[in-house]
Scaffold this motif. Structure first.
Motif, PDB file in Angstrom:
ATOM      1  N   TYR A  99      22.651  27.039  -3.406  1.00 11.68           N
ATOM      2  CA  TYR A  99      23.536  27.914  -2.636  1.00 11.68           C
ATOM      3  C   TYR A  99      24.362  28.792  -3.585  1.00 11.68           C
ATOM      4  N   HIS A 100      24.863  28.194  -4.653  1.00 15.12           N
ATOM      5  CA  HIS A 100      25.584  28.938  -5.687  1.00 15.12           C
ATOM      6  C   HIS A 100      24.709  30.068  -6.232  1.00 15.12           C
ATOM      7  N   ASN A 101      23.465  29.747  -6.562  1.00 13.11           N
ATOM      8  CA  ASN A 101      22.553  30.743  -7.124  1.00 13.11           C
ATOM      9  C   ASN A 101      22.224  31.841  -6.113  1.00 13.11           C
ATOM     10  N   GLU A 102      22.127  31.476  -4.837  1.00 15.29           N
ATOM     11  CA  GLU A 102      21.886  32.483  -3.809  1.00 15.29           C
ATOM     12  C   GLU A 102      23.063  33.449  -3.720  1.00 15.29           C
ATOM     13  N   LEU A 103      24.275  32.922  -3.720  1.00 14.06           N
ATOM     14  CA  LEU A 103      25.440  33.788  -3.686  1.00 14.06           C
ATOM     15  C   LEU A 103      25.505  34.665  -4.928  1.00 14.06           C
ATOM     16  N   LEU A 104      25.217  34.088  -6.073  1.00 14.63           N
ATOM     17  CA  LEU A 104      25.223  34.835  -7.324  1.00 14.63           C
ATOM     18  C   LEU A 104      24.242  36.010  -7.262  1.00 14.63           C
ATOM     19  N   ALA A 105      23.076  35.766  -6.676  1.00 18.40           N
ATOM     20  CA  ALA A 105      22.036  36.799  -6.602  1.00 18.40           C
ATOM     21  C   ALA A 105      22.313  37.850  -5.534  1.00 18.40           C
ATOM     22  N   THR A 106      23.069  37.495  -4.486  1.00 11.68           N
ATOM     23  CA  THR A 106      23.222  38.418  -3.362  1.00 11.68           C
ATOM     24  C   THR A 106      24.585  39.092  -3.297  1.00 11.68           C
ATOM     25  N   MET A 107      25.586  38.580  -3.997  1.00 12.27           N
ATOM     26  CA  MET A 107      26.896  39.235  -4.001  1.00 12.27           C
ATOM     27  C   MET A 107      26.776  40.599  -4.660  1.00 12.27           C
ATOM     28  N   GLY A 108      27.357  41.589  -4.044  1.00 13.84           N
ATOM     29  CA  GLY A 108      27.356  42.922  -4.619  1.00 13.84           C
ATOM     30  C   GLY A 108      26.158  43.771  -4.246  1.00 13.84           C
ATOM     31  N   LEU A 109      25.200  43.202  -3.521  1.00 12.40           N
ATOM     32  CA  LEU A 109      24.077  44.025  -3.066  1.00 12.40           C
ATOM     33  C   LEU A 109      24.553  44.960  -1.963  1.00 12.40           C
ATOM     34  N   ASP A 110      23.892  46.087  -1.824  1.00 16.09           N
ATOM     35  CA  ASP A 110      24.249  47.056  -0.794  1.00 16.09           C
ATOM     36  C   ASP A 110      24.046  46.467   0.591  1.00 16.09           C
ATOM     37  N   ASP A 111      24.841  46.956   1.534  1.00 23.26           N
ATOM     38  CA  ASP A 111      24.724  46.503   2.922  1.00 23.26           C
ATOM     39  C   ASP A 111      23.334  46.735   3.495  1.00 23.26           C
ATOM     40  N   GLU A 112      22.640  47.746   2.981  1.00 21.16           N
ATOM     41  CA  GLU A 112      21.302  48.037   3.489  1.00 21.16           C
ATOM     42  C   GLU A 112      20.284  46.995   3.030  1.00 21.16           C
ATOM     43  N   ASP A 113      20.623  46.257   1.979  1.00 22.57           N
ATOM     44  CA  ASP A 113      19.695  45.264   1.449  1.00 22.57           C
ATOM     45  C   ASP A 113      19.635  44.070   2.394  1.00 22.57           C
ATOM     46  N   GLU A 114      18.442  43.646   2.683  1.00 20.92           N
ATOM     47  CA  GLU A 114      18.218  42.534   3.610  1.00 20.92           C
ATOM     48  C   GLU A 114      18.927  41.251   3.159  1.00 20.92           C
ATOM     49  N   ALA A 115      19.046  41.056   1.838  1.00 22.05           N
ATOM     50  CA  ALA A 115      19.617  39.823   1.306  1.00 22.05           C
ATOM     51  C   ALA A 115      21.091  39.952   0.950  1.00 22.05           C
ATOM     52  N   CYS A 116      21.765  40.980   1.444  1.00 25.30           N
ATOM     53  CA  CYS A 116      23.168  41.196   1.124  1.00 25.30           C
ATOM     54  C   CYS A 116      24.014  39.997   1.566  1.00 25.30           C
ATOM     55  N   TRP A 117      24.904  39.552   0.679  1.00 24.50           N
ATOM     56  CA  TRP A 117      25.792  38.421   0.981  1.00 24.50           C
ATOM     57  C   TRP A 117      26.888  38.858   1.937  1.00 24.50           C
ATOM     58  N   GLU A 118      27.186  38.013   2.875  1.00 27.28           N
ATOM     59  CA  GLU A 118      28.334  38.174   3.760  1.00 27.28           C
ATOM     60  C   GLU A 118      29.019  36.828   3.847  1.00 27.28           C
ATOM     61  N   PRO A 119      30.349  36.815   3.935  1.00 27.40           N
ATOM     62  CA  PRO A 119      31.044  35.530   4.054  1.00 27.40           C
ATOM     63  C   PRO A 119      30.510  34.734   5.247  1.00 27.40           C
ATOM     64  N   PHE A 120      30.357  33.422   5.038  1.00 29.25           N
ATOM     65  CA  PHE A 120      29.874  32.540   6.104  1.00 29.25           C
ATOM     66  C   PHE A 120      31.074  31.908   6.788  1.00 29.25           C
ATOM     67  N   CYS A 121      31.199  32.123   8.084  1.00 26.36           N
ATOM     68  CA  CYS A 121      32.268  31.504   8.864  1.00 26.36           C
ATOM     69  C   CYS A 121      31.665  30.920  10.134  1.00 26.36           C
ATOM     70  N   PHE A 122      32.095  29.700  10.472  1.00 29.50           N
ATOM     71  CA  PHE A 122      31.651  29.085  11.709  1.00 29.50           C
ATOM     72  C   PHE A 122      32.267  29.823  12.887  1.00 29.50           C
ATOM     73  N   ALA A 123      31.563  29.866  13.991  1.00 29.91           N
ATOM     74  CA  ALA A 123      32.113  30.442  15.218  1.00 29.91           C
ATOM     75  C   ALA A 123      33.219  29.522  15.719  1.00 29.91           C
ATOM     76  N   ILE A 124      34.221  30.091  16.295  1.00 33.22           N
ATOM     77  CA  ILE A 124      35.355  29.327  16.807  1.00 33.22           C
ATOM     78  C   ILE A 124      35.207  29.181  18.317  1.00 33.22           C
ATOM     79  N   ALA A 125      35.387  27.968  18.776  1.00 32.07           N
ATOM     80  CA  ALA A 125      35.318  27.696  20.213  1.00 32.07           C
ATOM     81  C   ALA A 125      36.741  27.510  20.745  1.00 32.07           C
ATOM     82  N   ASP A 126      36.878  27.648  22.044  1.00 33.98           N
ATOM     83  CA  ASP A 126      38.180  27.408  22.668  1.00 33.98           C
ATOM     84  C   ASP A 126      38.658  26.011  22.325  1.00 33.98           C
ATOM     85  N   GLY A 127      39.918  25.916  21.964  1.00 42.53           N
ATOM     86  CA  GLY A 127      40.489  24.606  21.663  1.00 42.53           C
ATOM     87  C   GLY A 127      40.389  24.207  20.204  1.00 42.53           C
ATOM     88  N   ASP A 128      39.680  24.994  19.373  1.00 46.26           N
ATOM     89  CA  ASP A 128      39.618  24.686  17.949  1.00 46.26           C
ATOM     90  C   ASP A 128      40.993  24.890  17.324  1.00 46.26           C
TER      91      ASP A 128
END
Length: 166
Positions: A99-128
């Protein structure tokens, strides 16, 4: 006669760079499962916090070795961790490093790139009790805490000021 300088590391200089190797869906799910299982300490990071933590580690101006950041994944208290077996430990470490290596490889790639890194956040449900991205931000802050002393040495003053303002 002098030779032209080599291109800067990381510059493409007309060379087509290989696509980053991404974790398989199965490995990603296995990582999430391990991080929430009984074989790791109760205060082990979940996937959202791990993503923020590794982002903080990876943007350090000076590389942070795995032996320095890896223990924080398993326990915020530096507790000795126990895995069900040696193979459980090896698998967990392998998946976190992947996972570290994936982030290392994908951070800083353009938004158009299929493998562009985006922060991972869980969806929030009511009551969380947590707000969207709260665990990510906590992990990011912990990653920043690992930056080595003197990280700003050799960097231009504008870059240092920009980092300190965030």
């Amino acid at each position: 006669m002098s030779k032209a300088p080599d291109p800067a590391p990381g510059s493409d200089a007309g060379i087509e760079l290989p696509k980053p190797t991404l974790m398989s869906d199965d490995d990603f799910e296995a990582l999430e499962e391990i991080l929430t299982s009984d074989i790791v300490p109760e205060d082990c990071m979940d996937l959202e916090m791990l993503d923020g933590y590794l982002a903080g580690v990876l943007i350090s101006p000076r590389p942070i070795p795995a032996e320095r950041w890896m223990p924080g994944v398993w326990s915020a208290h530096g507790d000795e961790i126990g895995f069900g077996s040696g193979t459980g430990l090896q698998r967990a470490i392998r998946l976190v490093k992947a996972y570290h290596n994936e982030l290392l490889a994908t951070m800083g790639l353009d938004d158009e790139d299929e493998a562009c890194w985006e922060p991972f956040c869980f969806a929030i449900a009511d009551g969380d009790g947590l707000k969207l991205g709260e665990a990510w931000i906590d992990g990011f802050a912990q990653g920043l805490d690992l930056w080595p002393q003197g990280w700003e040495e050799g960097l231009d003053e504008e870059a240092v000021a920009a980092v300190r303002e965030t």
